[in-house]
Enzyme design. Structure first.
Site, PDB file in Angstrom:
ATOM      1  N   LYS A 181       0.868  -1.185   0.000  1.00  0.00           N
ATOM      2  CA  LYS A 181       0.000   0.000   0.000  1.00  0.00           C
ATOM      3  C   LYS A 181       0.902   1.231   0.000  1.00  0.00           C
ATOM      4  O   LYS A 181       0.704   2.182   0.771  1.00  0.00           O
ATOM      5  CB  LYS A 181      -0.913  -0.058   1.242  1.00  0.00           C
ATOM      6  CG  LYS A 181      -2.087   0.898   1.202  1.00  0.00           C
ATOM      7  CD  LYS A 181      -3.141   0.534   0.188  1.00  0.00           C
ATOM      8  CE  LYS A 181      -4.200   1.614   0.106  1.00  0.00           C
ATOM      9  NZ  LYS A 181      -5.064   1.464  -1.073  1.00  0.00           N
ATOM     10  N   ASP A 238      -1.431 -11.621   5.967  1.00  0.00           N
ATOM     11  CA  ASP A 238      -2.365 -12.356   6.818  1.00  0.00           C
ATOM     12  C   ASP A 238      -3.727 -12.428   6.118  1.00  0.00           C
ATOM     13  O   ASP A 238      -4.354 -13.486   6.019  1.00  0.00           O
ATOM     14  CB  ASP A 238      -2.482 -11.602   8.161  1.00  0.00           C
ATOM     15  CG  ASP A 238      -3.110 -12.435   9.251  1.00  0.00           C
ATOM     16  OD1 ASP A 238      -3.403 -13.620   8.996  1.00  0.00           O
ATOM     17  OD2 ASP A 238      -3.308 -11.911  10.354  1.00  0.00           O
TER      18      ASP A 238
END
Ligand code: NAP
Length: 487
Positions: A181, A238
């Protein structure tokens, strides 16, 4: 590397774990024994039972000593019971042994029908395992403002990126995507991207590209077969690795390895699924395939392939199917499924291939604490976090007055990351915590600690301060980001 006993067996720490853990671990142990691998298991505790005995970490000394000795562990899922302990025993184990790389493969399996069947999904998520928001550094900065530090280091990035490329080489994979990101978190997520771009040219035979993590999630659902290896930060990894598990049939089929330079811990992606505990209905494939990864780590390549083929033949023939695949009223008991895999050892699927795996080269990076040595650096200002119920205008005016006669001048105040002073005319919903940015008046000089403390001493006469950050310029570039709306 692994420890071999005097009688030639490989020593492995075995943590049965909680909930369904002991059932799936027992199934795996039985299959490995049937495949003829000489392993001496050192059974140890961690998780719920340990928390309930009052040990807050959930990981007893004996378990830590065992893993320090064996260097390899196979671990069932661990639970943190509500009201006991604060930290997950899983995360503690990963961090204690610096298993910085979490490898999570997702491959289409025969007989496991999903909306993606036939598209040949065969990818690996390489998740950084010890840094990021999972560094676990959280504070209440005011009674109503919580903060979690996102810690990303250049060394951590280099380790995980090299691991991703080395894994590609070991498994004969052709492409590595780095998913970040970095468009929003330019310094933290951006560090992974920049490190990736620096290291990728050292692996010219492997295609490399960057993808924004939200688009990566979108592409994984739309066209997952385009991915080979995805390397990403802890939290992103995750989440997307649970997504990739679902693409190939669910958590019952999702293995993982936690790799470090010293120790490796193998475990299923899933948790302890307490509602199925002791019912002999659960799917043991995820931990079994984690153990297959472990066997390769232990240089037991033939046994690993033998077991993987037996799983593929079992699923392909479809005579036994666990409850997660066909519904728990119709599913094959875990023990029967296990025995069927054992009966298929030595058989090979004609249609489903097993990769030609090689050992993964683990990079040993220098252990220097100051891993990055800049050519130049200086402190050019400070962010002081102030707790107040004043309006932006009232606070800004007060700070400007307090800074008079000091080496620093107020540049701006932001609230929840958005500039609110000098006033912007925008509508920002403020809370009682402001980040107040002061810049050195003499642009060519460096801010000294005495100058910073002089300002802080003045501010604390009128306002409650929470913490401060120094603003660094490193190699001529700002080592901090601007607030939203800051020029
Ligand atoms: P979970 O235990 O992974 O279970 C979630 C669901 O996934 C289950 O209800 C079941 O779905 C399915 N599932 C999980 N394992 C399966 C298997 N082997 N075979 C078939 N289906 C399986 O997640 P959770 O309920 O969120 O967490 C329970 C506990 O485990 C928590 O204490 C959590 O902290 C812990 N946990 C530990 C680890 C770890 O040790 N690494 C990882 C995750 C969670 P259906 O309900 O649809 O049948």
């Amino acid at each position: 590397m692994a420890y071999t006993t005097k009688n030639g067996k490989k020593l492995v720490t075995l943590i049965p774990g909680d909930g369904i853990g002991p059932e799936v671990v027992f199934s795996t142990k039985k299959i490995i024994a049937a495949a003829g691998v000489a392993i001496e298991w050192e059974e140890c505790a961690a998780g719920e039972s340990v928390f309930r005995k009052g040990l807050e970490s959930g990981v007893p000394k004996e378990t830590i000593e065992s893993i320090s000795r064996t260097r390899v562990a196979l671990k069932g899922p661990l639970e943190t019971p509500v009201g006991f302990g604060e930290k997950s025993a899983n995360v503690t184990l990963r961090k204690l042994f610096e298993t910085f790389g979490n490898i999570r493969p997702a491959r289409e399996l025969p007989g496991i029908t999903t909306p993606y069947s036939g598209r040949g999904i065969d990818l690996v998520v390489v998740r950084e395992n010890v840094e990021d928001l999972y560094a676990g550094i959280e504070h209440m900065q005011t009674p109503g403002v919580a903060q979690c530090l996102k810690v990303i280091t250049r060394k951590g990035c280099e380790k995980i990126i090299r691991l991703a490329f080395e894994l590609a080489r070991a498994e004969g994979r052709k492409k590595v995507h780095c998913a970040t990101k970095s468009n929003i978190m330019k310094l933290t997520e951006g560090l992974l991207k920049r490190t990736f771009e620096e290291i990728a040219p050292e692996y010219p035979e492997i295609e490399s590209s960057h993808i924004i993590i939200d688009n990566c999630a979108h592409q994984l659902v739309k066209k997952p077969e385009q991915f080979d290896i995805i390397v990403t930060t802890n939290m992103n990894g995750d989440i997307i690795s649970d997504l990739t598990s679902a693409l190939i049939g669910g958590l019952g089929f999702a293995p993982s390895a936690n790799l470090g330079n010293e120790v490796a811990i193998f475990e299923a992606v899933h948790g302890s699924a307490p509602k199925y505990a002791g019912k002999n209905v659960i799917n043991p494939t995820a931990i079994l395939m984690s153990a297959v990864m472990m066997l390769r780590y232990l240089d037991e390549f033939d046994a690993a392939s033998n077991i993987e083929h037996a799983v593929l033949v079992t699923l392909e023939e479809g005579k036994v199917k666990t409850g997660d695949v066909v519904g728990y009223d119709k599913g094959t008991p875990t023990t029967v499924y296990t025995d069927t895999i054992i009966s298929n050892l030595g058989r090979k699927s004609s249609k489903w291939k097993v990769r030609d795996y090689k050992p993964i080269k683990m990079w040993e990076l220098p252990k220097d604490l100051d891993y990055v040595k800049p050519k130049t650096r200086r402190v050019i200002g400070t962010d002081i976090f102030v707790e107040t119920t004043l309006s932006p205008m009232e606070l800004g005016k007060s700070l400007e007055q307090l800074a008079e006669g000091t080496a620093l001048k107020l540049k701006m105040c932001s609230n929840r990351g958005t500039k609110v002073y000098p006033l912007t005319g925008a509508i920002t919903d403020c809370v009682d915590q402001y980040r107040c940015r002061f810049i050195i008046r003499n642009a060519d000089s460096e801010l000294s600690d005495a100058q910073l403390l002089e300002l802080l001493n003045k501010i604390m006469t009128k306002h409650r301060w929470g913490h401060i950050e120094k603003l660094h310029e490193i190699n001529g570039a700002p080592g901090f980001t601007k607030a939203q709306g800051e020029d």
